[in-house]
Scaffold this motif. Structure first.
Motif, short mmCIF file in Angstrom:
data_model
loop_
_atom_site.label_atom_id
_atom_site.label_comp_id
_atom_site.label_asym_id
_atom_site.label_seq_id
_atom_site.Cartn_x
_atom_site.Cartn_y
_atom_site.Cartn_z
N VAL A 197 6.18 -10.06 3.56
CA VAL A 197 5.66 -8.72 3.06
C VAL A 197 4.53 -8.39 3.39
N CYS A 198 4.43 -7.14 3.58
CA CYS A 198 3.02 -6.53 4.26
C CYS A 198 1.87 -6.41 3.25
N LEU A 199 0.77 -6.98 3.30
CA LEU A 199 -0.52 -6.81 2.68
C LEU A 199 -0.64 -5.57 1.91
N PHE A 200 -0.24 -4.45 2.73
CA PHE A 200 -0.60 -2.99 1.95
C PHE A 200 0.45 -2.83 0.99
N GLY A 201 1.59 -3.36 1.19
CA GLY A 201 2.55 -3.32 0.02
C GLY A 201 2.07 -4.04 -1.01
N ALA A 202 1.62 -5.23 -0.84
CA ALA A 202 1.13 -6.16 -1.94
C ALA A 202 0.14 -5.44 -2.68
N PHE A 203 -0.64 -4.69 -2.03
CA PHE A 203 -1.94 -4.28 -2.64
C PHE A 203 -1.31 -3.13 -3.81
N LEU A 204 -0.26 -2.70 -3.79
CA LEU A 204 0.14 -1.79 -4.77
C LEU A 204 0.13 -2.54 -6.27
N GLY A 205 0.13 -4.01 -6.19
CA GLY A 205 0.13 -4.93 -7.58
C GLY A 205 1.59 -5.22 -7.83
N ILE A 206 1.49 -6.32 -8.14
CA ILE A 206 2.86 -7.15 -8.42
C ILE A 206 3.53 -6.42 -9.22
N ASP A 207 3.19 -5.44 -10.25
CA ASP A 207 4.06 -5.00 -11.21
C ASP A 207 4.54 -3.66 -10.82
N ARG A 208 4.12 -3.40 -9.50
CA ARG A 208 4.69 -2.19 -8.86
C ARG A 208 5.62 -2.51 -7.83
#
Lengths: 139, 654
Positions: free
Chosen positions: B542-553
């Motif tokens: 997983v890309c960090l920038f995706g993870a930055f959206l938040g684990i609930d999103r």
């Protein structure tokens, strides 16, 4: 699970030529065979076989479909997110990306090598947002 | 090629290539290994821990180099196109990892394996070619010496539809700052693993497989992806680029801090890419300036205006998306330099060759970006090497005699470009600098180590621990140190882990900024959660920038269960992250690393504190931060050593 070729095979090599993973082997005018390990279940061999000699993994013979009736992917650019999943899913390397929307610099997918498309539908299956539909080619 | 039966989500096997014996073998991986360490980086840690002998020379035949894909790659999930290069790092002598996007990650799995591992050394240049029926080492004599773009162009012409990862001249010349390139300029740059590839005489890996990647519940995957995509497509209009600097200044001045929401960062990334952070970071004190001795005071608004993100998008001719990314933070740009096109420079590159060397000439930065990409060299480390040389010249450790008459002055674009070329070619002073600042300081002597800033030999990234001590902690405490992707307090806030993971401490919406600089159990818990979650991300691709959206999103845990058919809880996945962290730490201990030696020293932790700018007067108590962090894992506070049962738990898996 893989497609397999029955004894009705005439050895015309049509399936061997179209298989995107080179999973089919056999000499001309002799029965061909599909490699289980290399087959990706795209079904192109069955759609092209003039002898009706190809069976799907469940044992049902696949009917020949004239090439002009093979489905092609169409892309709904309003839904598409330019994620390239469909491009990578294509086993025939028929898709690529390009700029298509005015003032939108995102690269969207399109069918760049139409002659290589086998109508397998992997692109539509892979699209997470259902932006790819399969329709008969206008031609 | 016999490919054993697959399990869901992963391909169930790895490819092991012995370059000395020229053998290629497919080896099955047990389901237990996947459940214990996931795939990707966790799988690599499992393989490399057992197979690299204790005294292996990082540039010798005993080192193993792994290319691994993530568990979620190719499963219909989004932001999951990351692939990783791993091995024993020649920079640190311990665990080495580098992470990259592009389109290479699904190509690994489409060859029917989750990772490709190289051991031995080829007597002559070769490249690995894999398709659905064959895996072969092919002669690379004719492409040895080519840059990364030329290499990839030639190999994709020879193998239509294939994906390529390769090294450039930097890797061939065994520069310890060399990385591995894909998509003509995306780099797995860190840990010096390009040099390991060069030492093995392995020019490229060319993958043309078409295997399908098995997924347990495709409809569930799509459902979760659609939810994620709705957040990504939310893109309200944002400020013009020149106003990003005042935003950074405001964040600096305010005495309190807001919990950062990754949705805002997503808006910035979609509009500009990582360069959106250029001026914000400088103004708020996140970007180190002038080899860690400067600040926003001497790289203020009118100087850092040259890094205005609008200047980058004006040169952009199209956006660039990695595989399965709906965001598209990358871009392809026109340049005025020696090359007509380049990938849009990333924040790290712009700051490394901007504020870090006081350079205001944007054209030079574009040109250096492409030059380093083509050479296959890490722009962060190269920026550090250049800044180190400029300061050594200022302090008369390097003289005009050493530089063939070139005056190495801060902010001189001609001198900076010249140095980069020298480093790539390993000529003159460039030969001294080409293996990173730690080795260069040793070669120069005369007290040069006072100006060489690194963690265990790895140059630090363009994020300042004096602004966010989480960066300083993760630079120091991780098995692969000095990397900005490891974690920070900012990352923890954006992950929003407390929404899914019960033991993750919740951050209040507003808090006094001074709290960021305190140590304590909450900080240790945040650091530990960062590391464990990052291991889950790197195990999944997983890309960090995706993870930055938040684990609930971006519901990574749900994606993992839907892809694999497992029924693991978020806590179970975080426990896998703990195991991977322990295994990587055990790897370092096995190879003689003393974890405390990775602790930052000098300017990056405010010793002495800056007398000006956003981080004025700040010092970081890195020893306490590290000890508290190790304690949360149950490791020894003083040495960072896991207990024997903890090591046995992760090393006895087969």
């Amino acid at each position: 699970m893989a497609f397999f070729i029955t004894s009705d095979c005439t050895g015309c090599t049509a399936c061997k030529s179209i298989c995107p993973t080179s999973a089919i082997s056999g000499e001309k005018k002799q029965q061909h065979a599909v490699s289980d390990a290399a087959c990706i279940d795209c079904g192109a061999c069955g759609r092209i076989c003039p002898a009706g000699a190809v069976a799907n993994p469940f044992g049902r013979i696949v009917s020949k479909i004239p090439k002009k009736n093979w489905v092609r992917p169409f892309f709904n650019l309003d839904l598409c997110m330019a994620c390239n999943i469909c491009v990578e899913a294509c086993p025939a390397n028929a898709l690529d990306t390009a700029l298509q929307k005015i003032r939108d610099l995102h690269p969207y997918p399109f069918l760049v090598r139409e002659s290589q498309c086998m109508g397998c539908g992997f692109c539509a299956q892979a699209c997470p947002v259902d932006a790819v539909t399969l329709e008969k080619s206008a031609g | 090629m016999n490919i054993p039966g697959r399990s869901k989500g992963c391909m169930g096997s790895i490819m092991v290539v012995d370059l000395s014996a020229r053998t290629i073998e497919i080896q099955p991986v047990s389901a237990k290994v996947y459940r214990t360490f996931l795939s990707g980086m966790g799988l690599a840690a499992h393989v490399l821990y057992h197979r690299i002998p204790q005294d292996a020379d990082p540039l010798g035949p005993d080192n193993m180099l792994g290319f691994v894909s993530g568990l979620l790659t190719g499963t219909g999930s989004l932001f999951t196109g990351r692939w990783m290069v791993t091995g024993k790092s020649p920079l640190t002598g311990g665990w080495g990892e580098a992470n990259c996007g592009g389109h290479f990650s699904p190509a690994i799995k489409r060859c029917g394996v989750d990772g490709i591992f190289f051991t031995g050394t080829s007597p002559k240049p070769v490249y690995l070619y894999v398709d659905d029926n064959t895996a072969q080492l092919r002669d690379a004599d004719s492409i040895w010496g080519m840059d990364t773009v030329e290499t990839e162009t030639l190999l994709t012409a020879r193998h239509p539809g294939a994906r390529v990862a390769c090294i450039g001249p930097a890797g061939e010349r065994l520069s310890l700052m060399a990385g591995v390139s894909t998509d003509k300029g995306r780099m797995a740059a860190r840990s010096g693993l390009g040099a390991v590839m060069g030492a093995k005489c392995l020019k490229a890996v060319v993958l043309a497989g078409s295997k399908r990647i098995p997924v347990h519940n495709k409809e569930a995957m799509k459902h979760i992806s659609r939810i994620c995509n709705k957040w990504v497509q939310f893109q309200p209009p944002f400020l013009p680029g020149f106003l990003t600097a005042p935003v950074g200044a405001l964040l600096r001045i305010m005495p309190w801090a807001f919990t950062q929401d990754g949705l805002l960062y997503k808006v910035l990334l979609r509009k500009w890419g990582t360069v959106s952070m250029n001026q914000i970071s400088v103004e708020m004190g996140d970007a180190p300036v002038q080899n860690w001795k400067g600040s926003n005071s001497n790289w203020g608004f009118f100087k850092n205006l040259s890094a205005n993100p609008d200047l980058f998008t004006r040169k952009e001719i199209r956006k660039y998306h990695c595989y399965s990314c709906p965001l598209g933070c990358g871009g392809i740009c026109r340049t005025k330099g020696r090359h007509p096109r380049t990938h849009k420079p990333e924040y790290e590159t712009v700051l490394s060759f901007g504020g870090f060397v006081l350079n205001r000439d944007l054209d030079t930065i574009f040109d250096i970006n492409e030059t380093l990409n083509r050479a296959g060299m890490d722009t962060i480390s190269a920026g550090h090497a250049v800044a180190f040389a400029l300061e050594c010249f200022e302090k008369k450790i390097i003289t005009l005699q050493d530089t063939a008459g070139m005056a190495l002055e801060w902010g001189n674009p001609e001198a900076i470009s010249w140095l980069v070329d020298q480093i790539i070619a390993r000529q003159g002073i460039g030969h001294i600098l080409a293996d990173g600042v730690a080795k260069a300081a040793g070669r120069l002597g005369k007290g040069a180590q006072r100006f060489a800033f690194h963690a265990g030999g790895q140059e630090l990234a363009m994020h300042d621990g004096r602004n966010d001590p989480g960066f300083a902690l993760h630079y120091s405490v991780e098995p692969a140190p000095g990397r900005h992707t490891n974690g920070a307090w900012l990352y923890y806030e954006m992950y929003r882990l407390w929404k899914k993971v019960t033991d993750a401490p919740k951050i209040p919406l507003v808090y006094a900024k001074a709290r960021k600089y305190e140590t304590g159990p909450d900080k240790a818990a945040m650091g530990s959660a960062n590391s464990r979650f990052l291991n889950v991300l790197n195990g999944s691709g997983v890309c960090l920038f995706g993870a930055f959206l938040g684990i609930d999103r971006i519901r990574i845990f749900d994606w993992l269960n839907a892809a694999t058919g497992w029924h693991m809880t978020p806590e179970d996945y975080m426990a896998a992250g703990t195991r991977i962290q322990t295994l990587k730490q055990a790897f370092n201990l096995k190879h003689g690393i003393v974890p405390k030696d990775f602790a930052l020293k000098g300017r990056p932790v405010g010793h002495p504190p800056l007398a000006h700018g956003a981080n004025k007067g700040r010092s970081i108590d890195i020893d306490t931060l590290m000890a508290d962090y190790w304690e949360t894992f149950g490791w020894d506070r003083k040495t960072g050593r896991p207990t024997d049962p903890q090591i046995a738990e992760v090393t006895d898996i087969s």
